[in-house]
Each structure stands twice: as C-alpha cells, then as structure tokens.
Design an enzyme around this catalytic site. Structure first.
Site, short mmCIF file in Angstrom:
data_model
loop_
_atom_site.label_atom_id
_atom_site.label_comp_id
_atom_site.label_asym_id
_atom_site.label_seq_id
_atom_site.Cartn_x
_atom_site.Cartn_y
_atom_site.Cartn_z
N LYS A 56 30.95 -30.46 -10.70
CA LYS A 56 31.27 -30.31 -12.12
C LYS A 56 32.75 -29.96 -12.29
CE LYS A 56 29.69 -27.68 -16.21
NZ LYS A 56 28.71 -26.70 -16.73
N SER A 69 26.01 -27.81 -20.90
CA SER A 69 27.31 -28.43 -20.72
C SER A 69 27.41 -29.30 -19.47
CB SER A 69 28.38 -27.32 -20.64
OG SER A 69 28.18 -26.52 -19.49
N SER A 74 22.96 -24.24 -19.49
CA SER A 74 23.73 -25.46 -19.21
C SER A 74 23.38 -26.17 -17.91
CB SER A 74 25.23 -25.16 -19.21
OG SER A 74 25.68 -24.93 -20.52
#
Length: 495
Positions: A78, A158, A182
């Site tokens: 990420k 997210s 998330s």
C-alpha cells in the site's frame, strides 16, 4: 503450471519448496497480470526491476534451503508504507515526488523474509475514505461487477488498491492499513480476507500516520491460511515504535486446526441496525448457524455503547489527523506551492496545504482542528475519549464473561458504484464504517471473511472480533467459518 498469479500464498510457497516453480516465474506472471489490468488502477507505482531482483535472490535462498514462508512470494505494498527509493505518496498531491531514504518496518520485515515487492498500491488520500475515491491517482476499481451491469464499483477504502489487486490476482497478497475499517471493509467488498491485528502487534514506524492511536497494518490475502502466514512475517516488536508490543509472535498457521468446539461466539444485539439489508441480516444469521454447527456455542451479548462509536471515532480520528498532518507544510519535502511576489511564510503554508490536500483531507483537518480548539476541547475531544474508554470496557466485560470471539457483519452493504455516494453528504460515506470502528477504538483484532454473495452476485463479508493478542485463536475461528461458508467465487474477468 499456468495461471501462477492465481495461486494462494500457501500454494505458491509449497510449489517453490517442491521446485515446481521459481520465484522469477511467479513474479513474471504477476507483472504480466498487472500490466494487463491498468483499467483497475490498483498499482500506481510499478517496480518490476526491484521485483525481479528480489525474485532471483529468493530463488537462491530457497535453493540454499534457508527460506522463511514468505520467501519468493510476490506481493503489493500500500502506498502508505514508506519504501526506500520508491515513490511513497500516501495518494496525496502534497507528497508528490517524495521518495523516502528509509523503509517502513513492516515492508522491511517482509523484504527480510524474502517477499517480492511488485509495486505500490492505490488508496484513499492519507487513508481517509471508504471508497478509494479521494486518491490523487484517481479511483481504484473493483474487479467485481453487478450481474451484467458494467458500472464500475468501489473496491472499498482506504486500502482499495490492495483489495482490488488481490481479488483480481495481480499479486498473491498485499499489505493494508486499518484505522476504522480500511482493511476489513475493502476485503468484504472484494471477496478476500483481511485482518487488522491488535493495536501494537505490527510496528507503525515508516507508515504515514493518519490517526496514531488507531492505525494498524495488516495483510490482505486470498484466504485465512494466507493471512496467518503473512501476518506472522509482519508482526514483531520494534523499538522505533513506542506503541509496539514486546510480545513473542506465535506461528499463526500452526494454530489453524478448524476445531472450535466449545468456543463461545457472541452476537451483539446493538449491531442490528435499522434499515439493515435483509441479505446482510441473513448472512449474519447463516454465519452464526455455521459456527454453531462447527461446535461453537452461540450467545447473545450486549455492547451498550456501540451507538456512540461512529461519532466518537469521527472526533478522535480527525483530531489526531489534524495534528499529524501539520508536518506537511512545503518546507522540507513534498510539494511546495508557487508563491506570488511579496508572499511570506504564512502564504506559503496556506497555498501549499490548500493545493496539496484534497477535499476529504481538508474536511477532516478542519474538523480535527475545531474539536481540539480551546472552546471545544472538553465538549468534543475529551468526551469522545471518555466514550472510547466505555466502548473498550464493553468488550472487556464480554470477554471476561467467557466469550472467545464476536460475530458481526463486516459492512452495511455490498460494494456500491463509484460516484454513487455524493460528496454533498459525507456522513453517508462515514456510515460504511459502522461495524468496524469499534474494533479500532478498543484496539482489538478483527478479521473479515468472505461468506456469500448478494442478489446481484457481489461478495459479502462477515467480521469476527477477537480478544487482544489472540490473533491465532481468531484466525482459527475465521478458518472454521471459511471452511463452513465454502466461498470460492471469483470476479468474472472483464478488464
């Protein structure tokens, strides 16, 4: 072996050990899949040179016979994790061009274990969002579609790029972070597994901070066994993070027996929300029945302060964000606005932050600054902290009464269309976190397991919440649920 990118971590690890395949072959299969899937916008910084270099090193290590479980396995990272020499932007314009000179502890541990980094994954800006629509890179797209409808759906947020990449078999697994859901919400939206470990189990050092008392890294994988394998490599004490727990990391995979006889699973009545879709209600009931059939005892429990969790979260998280994001000022790194003649340092700060931060980040920084301001600190921030303590106590009381895990839905709906939740009403978007934020407020481990499809053929997830530091036990309960649910659906390939 064909379709190497479709293997799970466990399958690929075993194939590597048996010399049926090399890490270079696995990596090349993933790189090819990534290049063919640009429409998903999951990978935003591709690193094929680094990947192939690490894959070659992993093959040597496997040959020498000293390879940990993650060695040679291609994964995505990420964009919130700092990676040395590779753009690490937290999906924000304000960090444009930032290439750190250091590596986050979690990504370093994965590299040390021999994992192969394929590139950086899309996400909501500074991890603020539930739909991956606040990214400077543009929206990440869910590989799943509703029936024959070709509307693009959100992969959740997210960690939307991570979820999309794992679901579309672009990588074998990915790192995510979870501040209010998330990891778990995007996992549920894309039919994969995602676990948020206990706060302090994974180091936060080198991960761009959103809300420091809530953020926690975790793996996003194709199944529960993979989550156990990858989580073990990500955990461990880190002296560079003062909140990192100095506890031994168990062999999580070895704890996956699937035997949950005599375990007590709590069903919290407060999670039965008004207007909850019938499909979510049914999935929840089916999940409880599956765990009951596997030998667990299903008990009704009460978590009385649940209804205050979302408002408390949306005071505490923005307050910490406004403090953490004060460091982005255009002075030392990242983007700096063009200044007019006569502009001073105040104008530089104002213009840089106005240009560099997107609307959602600006909104949360303003909310956070407001609740921390002199006249409102007690009315909002301190009150929210007290509510957080009560929420934590609710869970402690339930666990003290002998409950081993708590079963809830992961999300209030299946994945929705990109652009369907309007910016005019951000609260609608915030409601996506209704089942997940309590876990962060209490610092507990939580996992989302895909358990069924809705009427339009989209995946739905169930969440299990465990006792602090007992991720092994939680993963085993999730393993039993996964076995009972038998979820094997994959998105039809349209990209």
């Amino acid at each position: 072996m064909s379709d190497l990118n479709k293997l799970s971590l466990a399958e690929a690890r075993d194939a590597l050990r048996n010399r049926d395949v090399t890490s270079v072959e696995l990596t090349e299969a993933c790189l090819k899949a990534i290049d063919a899937a640009d429409v998903l916008n999951a990978f935003v910084h591709k690193t094929p040179e680094i990947a192939l270099e690490r894959a070659k090193a992993a093959d040597e290590r496997i040959k020498a016979g000293d390879a940990p479980a993650m060695c040679g396995l291609p994964i995505g990272i990420k964009d919130l994790f700092c990676t040395k020499g590779v753009p690490s932007q937290a999906a924000s314009k304000i960090l444009g061009g930032f290439k750190p000179e250091y590596e986050s502890t979690v990504s370093q541990q994965l590299a040390d274990a021999g994992a192969v980094m394929l590139g950086k994954l899309n996400m909501d800006e500074f991890a603020m969002g539930s739909s991956n629509e606040t990214s400077v890179y543009g929206n990440a797209v869910n590989p799943w579609r509703r029936g024959n409808d070709d509307a693009q759906l959100t992969p959740g947020g997210s960690s939307g790029g991570s979820a999309s990449a794992v679901a579309a078999d672009l990588c074998l697994a990915a790192t995510g972070t979870d501040t209010g859901g998330s990891i778990r919400q995007p996992a549920a939206f894309t039919g994969i597994t995602g676990i948020k470990p206990t706060y302090g189990r994974c180091s936060r050092w080198g991960i761009v901070a959103f809300a420091s008392s809530l953020d926690q890294a975790g793996p996003m994988t194709k199944n529960v066994r993979d989550a156990a394998i990858m989580l073990e490599a990500m955990c461990g004490h880190d002296p560079k993070d003062s909140t990192s727990a100095d506890l031994p990391v168990p062999n999580f995979e070895a704890m996956l027996t699937g035997d949950i006889k005599g375990k007590k699973i709590g069903i919290p009545k407060e999670y039965r929300m008004d207007g909850m879709p019938a499909e979510i209600e049914k999935l929840w009931a089916d999940g409880a029945e599956m765990l009951g059939d596997a030998g667990a005892e299903i008990v009704d429990i009460s978590l009385p302060h649940t209804k205050y969790a979302l408002p408390a979260y949306y005071v505490i998280a923005p307050a910490e964000a406004s403090s953490n994001l004060a460091r982005y000022d255009g002075v030392r790194y990242g983007r700096r606005a063009q200044l007019a003649q006569g502009d001073g340092i105040t104008e530089m700060y104002e213009k840089t932050r106005a240009e560099g931060f997107g609307h959602e980040v600006q909104r949360r920084v303003m909310v956070g600054t407001y609740v921390l301001s002199a006249g409102f600190y007690d009315a909002y921030y301190n009150r929210a902290r007290k509510v957080r303590t009560l929420i934590k106590k609710d869970f402690e009381d339930v666990f003290a009464a002998g409950v081993d895990a708590i079963l809830t839905p992961a999300t209030p709906s299946a994945a929705f269309g990109l652009g369907e939740m309007t910016e005019a009403d951000p609260v609608q978007m915030y409601l996506n976190d209704v089942f997940t934020v309590t876990v962060n407020l209490a610092g507990l481990p939580g996992i989302s397991v895909p358990a069924g499809l809705d009427g339009q053929g989209l995946p739905l997830g169930l969440q299990l919440i465990g006792r602090p530091w007992e991720e092994g036990d939680l993963l085993n309960t999730a393993y039993a649920l996964e076995n009972a649910a038998g979820f094997v659906a994959k998105p039809g390939k349209w990209w």
